[in-house]
Design an enzyme around this catalytic site. Structure first.
Site, PDB file in Angstrom:
ATOM      1  N   SER A 138       0.027  21.605  12.071  1.00  0.00           N
ATOM      2  CA  SER A 138       1.168  22.480  12.367  1.00  0.00           C
ATOM      3  C   SER A 138       1.444  23.398  11.181  1.00  0.00           C
ATOM      4  O   SER A 138       1.817  24.554  11.367  1.00  0.00           O
ATOM      5  CB  SER A 138       2.417  21.652  12.684  1.00  0.00           C
ATOM      6  OG  SER A 138       2.209  20.864  13.820  1.00  0.00           O
ATOM      7  N   HIS A 140      -2.708  17.590  18.388  1.00  0.00           N
ATOM      8  CA  HIS A 140      -1.756  16.624  18.959  1.00  0.00           C
ATOM      9  C   HIS A 140      -2.085  16.332  20.428  1.00  0.00           C
ATOM     10  O   HIS A 140      -2.044  15.181  20.863  1.00  0.00           O
ATOM     11  CB  HIS A 140      -0.333  17.196  18.930  1.00  0.00           C
ATOM     12  CG  HIS A 140       0.249  17.404  17.567  1.00  0.00           C
ATOM     13  ND1 HIS A 140       0.807  18.583  17.168  1.00  0.00           N
ATOM     14  CD2 HIS A 140       0.388  16.562  16.514  1.00  0.00           C
ATOM     15  CE1 HIS A 140       1.276  18.467  15.933  1.00  0.00           C
ATOM     16  NE2 HIS A 140       1.028  17.248  15.505  1.00  0.00           N
ATOM     17  N   ARG A 160      -6.860  12.671  10.598  1.00  0.00           N
ATOM     18  CA  ARG A 160      -7.764  13.809  10.470  1.00  0.00           C
ATOM     19  C   ARG A 160      -8.825  13.523   9.417  1.00  0.00           C
ATOM     20  O   ARG A 160      -9.996  13.413   9.696  1.00  0.00           O
ATOM     21  CB  ARG A 160      -6.997  15.079  10.092  1.00  0.00           C
ATOM     22  CG  ARG A 160      -6.315  15.715  11.268  1.00  0.00           C
ATOM     23  CD  ARG A 160      -5.278  16.704  10.839  1.00  0.00           C
ATOM     24  NE  ARG A 160      -4.155  16.002  10.243  1.00  0.00           N
ATOM     25  CZ  ARG A 160      -2.932  16.493  10.192  1.00  0.00           C
ATOM     26  NH1 ARG A 160      -2.689  17.691  10.636  1.00  0.00           N
ATOM     27  NH2 ARG A 160      -1.952  15.796   9.659  1.00  0.00           N
ATOM     28  N   LYS A 182      14.742  17.329   7.114  1.00  0.00           N
ATOM     29  CA  LYS A 182      13.552  18.173   7.079  1.00  0.00           C
ATOM     30  C   LYS A 182      13.838  19.429   7.909  1.00  0.00           C
ATOM     31  O   LYS A 182      13.983  19.337   9.136  1.00  0.00           O
ATOM     32  CB  LYS A 182      12.389  17.386   7.706  1.00  0.00           C
ATOM     33  CG  LYS A 182      11.034  17.661   7.114  1.00  0.00           C
ATOM     34  CD  LYS A 182      10.042  16.634   7.673  1.00  0.00           C
ATOM     35  CE  LYS A 182       8.626  17.133   7.620  1.00  0.00           C
ATOM     36  NZ  LYS A 182       7.684  16.198   8.237  1.00  0.00           N
TER      37      LYS A 182
HETATM   38  P1  ADP Z   1       4.581  14.025  10.998  1.00  0.00           P
HETATM   39  O1  ADP Z   1       5.542  14.936  10.287  1.00  0.00           O
HETATM   40  O2  ADP Z   1       5.233  12.766  11.531  1.00  0.00           O
HETATM   41  O3  ADP Z   1       3.308  13.747  10.261  1.00  0.00           O
HETATM   42  P2  ADP Z   1       3.022  15.784  12.722  1.00  0.00           P
HETATM   43  O4  ADP Z   1       3.491  16.520  13.939  1.00  0.00           O
HETATM   44  O5  ADP Z   1       2.560  16.606  11.575  1.00  0.00           O
HETATM   45  O6  ADP Z   1       4.223  14.814  12.338  1.00  0.00           O
HETATM   46  O7  ADP Z   1       1.845  14.797  13.114  1.00  0.00           O
HETATM   47  C1  ADP Z   1       2.039  13.739  14.032  1.00  0.00           C
HETATM   48  C2  ADP Z   1       0.785  12.877  14.040  1.00  0.00           C
HETATM   49  O8  ADP Z   1      -0.304  13.600  14.602  1.00  0.00           O
HETATM   50  C3  ADP Z   1       0.323  12.422  12.652  1.00  0.00           C
HETATM   51  O9  ADP Z   1      -0.164  11.096  12.741  1.00  0.00           O
HETATM   52  C4  ADP Z   1      -0.813  13.381  12.329  1.00  0.00           C
HETATM   53  O10 ADP Z   1      -1.755  12.805  11.450  1.00  0.00           O
HETATM   54  C5  ADP Z   1      -1.412  13.580  13.718  1.00  0.00           C
HETATM   55  N1  ADP Z   1      -2.151  14.841  13.836  1.00  0.00           N
HETATM   56  C6  ADP Z   1      -1.681  16.087  13.710  1.00  0.00           C
HETATM   57  N2  ADP Z   1      -2.672  16.994  13.886  1.00  0.00           N
HETATM   58  C7  ADP Z   1      -3.812  16.274  14.100  1.00  0.00           C
HETATM   59  C8  ADP Z   1      -5.190  16.613  14.338  1.00  0.00           C
HETATM   60  N3  ADP Z   1      -5.600  17.871  14.344  1.00  0.00           N
HETATM   61  N4  ADP Z   1      -6.064  15.599  14.517  1.00  0.00           N
HETATM   62  C9  ADP Z   1      -5.645  14.312  14.461  1.00  0.00           C
HETATM   63  N5  ADP Z   1      -4.379  13.928  14.259  1.00  0.00           N
HETATM   64  C10 ADP Z   1      -3.468  14.893  14.085  1.00  0.00           C
END
Ligand code: ADP
Length: 156
Positions: free
Chosen positions: A128, A17, A90, A41
């Site tokens: 995460s 992030h 990703r 959630k």
């Molecule tokens: P959500 O529940 O909205 O998906 P996340 O916190 O899991 O929230 O992710 C927020 C954004 O960050 C998403 O677009 C996710 O694809 C991106 N993201 C999370 N980790 C990575 C990473 N390692 N590389 C690229 N993008 C990431």
């Protein structure tokens, strides 16, 4: 002034992030990283904990702010004068969901555009959910999350 919103769960924020956020901060004048308070959630950390850990992790990036929001992301963006949403990609597996989300958001609000960013390869695999699994099984997460997150989770 180009304002972008980076919405997500950030439960917890990871180096993935943070890398997306740094890239976005170099492209846009201001970036608001916004923790979605999604009542349905159940989170690992509370929204307040996530916001606080983000606050500590973004020190030194001047044009980034952290906030939380409830409801539709597009409404939150409009309220803050932003028409850009940042999302990270990703792998191909992210693509389908992210594509659908971005098209839904632009169908809800015509002016909203989603910009997809990627991370450096070394952060690409981090999520995460895997961090939470490693943590719950007493593994070392220090390579994957900002120090503030590692310290906080160790103290919990
Ligand atoms: P959500 O529940 O909205 O998906 P996340 O916190 O899991 O929230 O992710 C927020 C954004 O960050 C998403 O677009 C996710 O694809 C991106 N993201 C999370 N980790 C990575 C990473 N390692 N590389 C690229 N993008 C990431």
């Amino acid at each position: 002034m180009k304002i972008a919103i980076y919405p997500g769960s950030f439960d917890p924020i990871t180096y993935g992030h943070l890398d997306i956020l740094k890239n976005a901060s170099e492209i846009f004048d201001k970036v608001i990283i916004a923790v979605a308070n999604n009542g349905s959630k159940t989170g690992f950390l509370t929204v307040d904990e996530r916001v606080e850990l983000i606050r500590q992790s973004i020190k030194g990036i001047d044009n980034v702010e952290v906030d939380s929001f409830e409801g539709l992301t597009v409404e939150y963006a409009k309220k803050h004068g932003a028409n850009i949403l940042i999302r990270g990609l990703r792998a191909v597996s992210d693509f389908e969901f992210e594509m659908q989300l971005s098209q839904t958001n632009s169908a809800l609000c015509d002016e909203i555009k989603t910009v997809f960013l990627t991370t450096k390869p070394k952060y690409n695999f981090i999520s995460s959910s895997t961090i939470k699994e490693i943590y719950k099984n007493n593994g070392d997460i220090s390579k994957f999350v900002p120090k503030a997150v590692d310290d906080y989770l160790k103290s919990k």
